[in-house]
Design a protein around this motif. Structure first.
Motif, PDB file in Angstrom:
ATOM      1  N   UNK A  81       1.036  -1.300  -0.065  1.00  6.21           N
ATOM      2  CA  UNK A  81       0.097  -0.031   0.033  1.00  6.21           C
ATOM      3  C   UNK A  81       0.828   1.141   0.102  1.00  6.21           C
ATOM      4  N   UNK A  82       0.900   2.162   0.996  1.00  8.03           N
ATOM      5  CA  UNK A  82       1.843   3.210   1.096  1.00  8.03           C
ATOM      6  C   UNK A  82       2.850   3.056   1.799  1.00  8.03           C
ATOM      7  N   UNK A  83       3.177   1.951   2.483  1.00  7.43           N
ATOM      8  CA  UNK A  83       4.390   1.805   3.328  1.00  7.43           C
ATOM      9  C   UNK A  83       5.454   1.405   2.737  1.00  7.43           C
ATOM     10  N   UNK A  84       6.617   1.697   2.582  1.00 11.94           N
ATOM     11  CA  UNK A  84       7.937   1.305   1.835  1.00 11.94           C
ATOM     12  C   UNK A  84       8.367   0.117   2.562  1.00 11.94           C
ATOM     13  N   UNK A  85       8.712  -0.770   1.606  1.00 11.70           N
ATOM     14  CA  UNK A  85       9.481  -2.029   2.204  1.00 11.70           C
ATOM     15  C   UNK A  85      10.803  -2.450   2.016  1.00 11.70           C
ATOM     16  N   UNK A  86      11.107  -1.839   0.588  1.00 10.33           N
ATOM     17  CA  UNK A  86      12.613  -1.952   0.280  1.00 10.33           C
ATOM     18  C   UNK A  86      12.821  -1.267  -1.126  1.00 10.33           C
ATOM     19  N   UNK A  87      14.093  -0.813  -1.060  1.00  9.78           N
ATOM     20  CA  UNK A  87      14.501  -0.067  -2.578  1.00  9.78           C
ATOM     21  C   UNK A  87      15.257  -0.994  -3.261  1.00  9.78           C
ATOM     22  N   UNK A  88      15.309  -0.640  -4.544  1.00 15.16           N
ATOM     23  CA  UNK A  88      16.013  -1.277  -5.538  1.00 15.16           C
ATOM     24  C   UNK A  88      17.007  -0.397  -6.198  1.00 15.16           C
ATOM     25  N   UNK A  89      18.141  -0.473  -6.171  1.00 14.00           N
ATOM     26  CA  UNK A  89      19.403   0.635  -6.660  1.00 14.00           C
ATOM     27  C   UNK A  89      19.676  -0.102  -7.976  1.00 14.00           C
ATOM     28  N   UNK A  90      19.561   0.204  -9.240  1.00 13.64           N
ATOM     29  CA  UNK A  90      19.812  -0.130 -10.527  1.00 13.64           C
ATOM     30  C   UNK A  90      21.301   0.290 -10.978  1.00 13.64           C
ATOM     31  N   UNK A  91      22.025  -0.496 -11.473  1.00 16.15           N
ATOM     32  CA  UNK A  91      23.349  -0.074 -12.078  1.00 16.15           C
ATOM     33  C   UNK A  91      23.329  -0.685 -13.562  1.00 16.15           C
ATOM     34  N   UNK A  92      24.110  -0.233 -14.720  1.00 15.98           N
ATOM     35  CA  UNK A  92      24.194  -0.790 -15.771  1.00 15.98           C
ATOM     36  C   UNK A  92      25.184  -1.846 -15.639  1.00 15.98           C
TER      37      UNK A  92
END
Length: 205
Positions: A81-92
């Motif tokens: 819903x509106x709660x952050x659970x995790x981030x993903x940081x992308x790199x090439x």
């Protein structure tokens, strides 16, 4: 052939091109990371048409640690819903996230700032899961606070494990919180410690 197998084959077919500077982060996100996380159940492109506050995934959500700091933008925010659970940081893919250290610190810093349990870093060649509760130091290597590391050749065999750790169903069923409950306990303890320290300092003043 399964969908994950197809994705891996697609990557392998032109891997020598993907590992060059010519292939950028926007492309790897569109070609591989979006499809990978869609296979893990996430509605990356908001096909369900949810309003912004209800989207499962927010792209480049502004994140500010303090008034004096510049606004940071993790590539993906995965939410319940509106709660952050995790981030993903992308790199090439040509950024060797398993050898260099700065991308890991960046991914961990996002998670630490937002008080999350984990942060994920991926260039599709590798996918790395970090304990976001560990304070980030400038001397930290990419191995510090590393919980799991997968090479793309492992995605098919370890797909159920990935679903268990960072899949949508896991997050929405509560399995995600159960999986990372040890980190949650530490976060709560540190939060209590911080409040206690703040109160002591106020009493001193």
């Amino acid at each position: 052939m399964t969908a994950i197998e197809e994705l891996i084959r697609k990557y392998e077919a032109d891997r020598n091109i993907y590992l060059t500077d010519r292939y950028n982060e926007t492309q790897v996100r569109s070609d591989f990371l979006d499809p990978l996380f869609e296979l893990l159940g996430w509605d990356i492109k908001n096909k369900a048409g949810r309003p912004t506050n209800e989207r499962e995934v927010i792209l480049e959500e502004p994140l500010k640690a303090g008034a004096s700091e510049n606004t940071k933008k993790p590539d993906y925010t995965f939410r319940l819903f509106a709660e952050r659970k995790f981030f993903l940081e992308a790199k090439k893919p040509c950024v060797h996230i398993n050898d260099v250290d700065a991308p890991a610190r960046q991914a961990r810093r996002y998670g630490y700032t937002a008080n999350l349990k984990i942060s994920v870093l991926s260039n599709f060649e590798y996918l790395m899961i970090y304990d976001a509760s560990v304070k980030v130091e400038e001397t930290d290597t990419n191995k510090k606070a590393l919980i799991k590391k997968y090479h793309y050749t492992e995605y098919e065999d370890k797909f159920e494990e990935l679903q268990h750790l960072i899949g949508k169903e896991s997050v929405y069923s509560g399995q995600f919180d159960e999986e990372w409950k040890d980190i949650e306990v530490r976060l709560k303890q540190w939060s209590v410690d911080k409040q206690f320290l703040k109160q002591i300092n106020e009493w001193r003043l």
